[in-house]
Design a protein around this motif. Structure first.
Motif, PDB file in Angstrom:
ATOM      1  N   ARG A 133       2.655 100.872  66.321  1.00 48.67           N
ATOM      2  CA  ARG A 133       3.512 100.193  67.213  1.00 48.67           C
ATOM      3  C   ARG A 133       2.974  99.406  67.421  1.00 48.67           C
ATOM      4  O   ARG A 133       3.389  98.082  67.178  1.00 48.67           O
ATOM      5  N   GLY A 136       1.793  96.349  65.267  1.00 51.86           N
ATOM      6  CA  GLY A 136       3.072  95.308  64.882  1.00 51.86           C
ATOM      7  C   GLY A 136       3.679  95.902  63.688  1.00 51.86           C
ATOM      8  O   GLY A 136       4.349  95.135  62.652  1.00 51.86           O
ATOM      9  N   THR A 139       8.069  98.855  63.369  1.00 52.95           N
ATOM     10  CA  THR A 139       9.202  98.231  64.753  1.00 52.95           C
ATOM     11  C   THR A 139      10.397  98.911  65.419  1.00 52.95           C
ATOM     12  O   THR A 139      11.167  98.823  66.404  1.00 52.95           O
ATOM     13  N   SER A 239      14.027  96.830  58.255  1.00 54.88           N
ATOM     14  CA  SER A 239      13.290  95.920  59.125  1.00 54.88           C
ATOM     15  C   SER A 239      13.380  96.122  60.639  1.00 54.88           C
ATOM     16  O   SER A 239      12.634  96.453  61.701  1.00 54.88           O
ATOM     17  N   ASN A 243       7.398  97.056  59.313  1.00 56.82           N
ATOM     18  CA  ASN A 243       7.281  95.489  58.634  1.00 56.82           C
ATOM     19  C   ASN A 243       6.622  95.401  57.619  1.00 56.82           C
ATOM     20  O   ASN A 243       6.808  94.492  57.091  1.00 56.82           O
TER      21      ASN A 243
END
Length: 418
Positions: A133, A136, A139, A239, A243
């Protein structure tokens, strides 16, 4: 009690030394991850990642790899604790002494065992999730993540209860029980391969027809060229969870599915998408799915054959200390799972080497099917950027973790291949 304290201290010291050594090894590997000959080329992440993201990818890869390498001895410690503390034997005894619960001893024991292991592993899972997380990659919110872990728990619970019930029944009859179990594992393996894409995968994500009809037509045209009997391409909504990018072909017979993650559709251009799909089709054409099934059957033979000798020796040596009277009783499950985990870890270099060969063959096939290498280099670079993957993993990571050739090797091959 003295024996318990002794093994705990020894294991704790060994674990700390091992964890520190692995950490130092992975940290050292981040100093010069790309050979000097390839620095400044398309295979060097410094050429397509900004300096901050490049440093982030090195740190994140090292952290993920460290968690992987300590997770196995962590698991072994959990099983050893259950065995030497006799908690497993105590659970079985209490269940068997209860008139109301006696008939459900095995499923309740598995529930207790799996719940205990789940809680012990929760810190590592949470750490891995939080790293994903904060970097990045993931999600996924906490609620969705916990829901997936609950599905994991439920699927694994059902499978363990079924497999243990059948195994104990066969073991009670004696003889070459391991050979009988192996023969039963063959149709079970094929059945699991069949239901995976149509029953299990939809428990985690929603699959729909590809949202781009024109792209689907081009992918199906490729499939027809590759003689793959596909009538539609599936798009999975990833999504909301990640990512990262991915695509795959899975299933056998009527359960065959060509699947694209929606993140792949969003981040890759058409030549890159067609190339990654051609790679996945290569697995089908090269019969890698069938070879995977044969490999699973073959490895289960070795596992059961070697495991049958090892578990008998373990119980002969430690059965009294662990409170285990017979192999075919619930209290023996931690010992069986411990042995499976150790043998699995030891076999990883072999299974990963076979997988890397298959992935390289699929790369070659993809270039041949498309008739072009257009988009290959940028596709591999985007794969690395999307998941902060290391381009050239250190040796131990390649041996124990890498199921694919390194992204550096794949880029160099794409540039040099005819």
């Amino acid at each position: 009690m003295q024996a318990q304290t002794s093994w705990r201290k020894k294991f704790a010291v060994a674990f700390i030394i091992y964890a520190a050594a692995i950490g130092l090894y992975l940290a050292a590997a981040t100093i010069h991850p790309i050979p000097e000959a390839y620095r400044g080329t398309a295979a060097d992440p410094a050429t397509f990642l900004d300096p901050a993201k490049y440093r982030q990818s090195l740190l994140y890869s090292a952290q993920r790899n460290w968690i992987f390498f300590i997770s196995y001895p962590w698991e072994w410690a959990v099983y050893l604790y259950l065995l030497f503390s006799r908690k497993g034997a105590a659970w079985q005894s209490r269940l068997e002494q209860s008139p109301k619960l006696r008939k459900f001893t095995l499923p309740l024991f598995v529930l207790l065992l799996q719940g205990f292991v789940f809680l012990c592993f929760l810190p590592l899972r949470v750490l891995s999730y939080m790293l994903s997380r904060t970097n990045g990659i993931s999600t996924q919110g906490w609620g969705s993540w916990l829901q997936d872990r609950a599905v994991d728990f439920g699927v694994n619970y059902v499978l363990i209860v079924i497999v243990a019930s059948v195994a104990f029944l066969i073991m009670r009859k004696g003889g070459r029980w391991w050979l009988k179990l192996w023969l039963l594992s063959i149709p079970f393996t094929l059945f699991m391969m069949y239901i995976q894409p149509v029953v299990i995968d939809p428990l985690y994500n929603q699959f729909n027809r590809l949202s781009d009809p024109q792209l689907e037509a081009k992918i199906l045209s490729l499939a027809d060229k590759a003689h793959i009997p596909a009538e539609r391409v599936y798009e999975v909504d990833m999504s909301e969870k990640t990512n990262a990018l991915n695509a795959y072909v899975s299933g056998i017979g009527g359960s065959l599915r060509i699947v694209l993650w929606d993140t792949t559709l969003q981040r890759l251009n058409e030549p890159e998408i067609l190339l990654i799909m051609a790679h996945e089709m290569g697995h089908y054409v090269k019969h890698h799915l069938e070879w995977s099934a044969i490999g699973a059957v073959g490895s289960s033979f070795v596992l059961l054959w070697a495991g049958s000798f090892a578990i008998r020796r373990l119980l002969k040596r430690y059965g009294d200390d662990w409170g285990i009277r017979r192999l075919h009783e619930p209290a023996a499950l931690p010992a069986v799972l411990l042995l499976i985990s150790v043998l699995t870890f030891v076999s990883l270099p072999v299974s990963n080497a076979v997988s890397r060969q298959a992935e390289h063959a699929a790369d070659i096939y993809a270039f041949q099917l498309i008739g072009s290498k257009e988009g290959a280099v940028t596709m591999y670079q985007k794969l690395a950027e999307s998941s902060l993957s290391e381009m050239n993993p250190p040796l131990l990571v390649k041996l124990f973790r890498s199921t694919h050739p390194s992204l550096m090797d794949r880029i160099l091959y794409a540039q040099d291949a005819p």
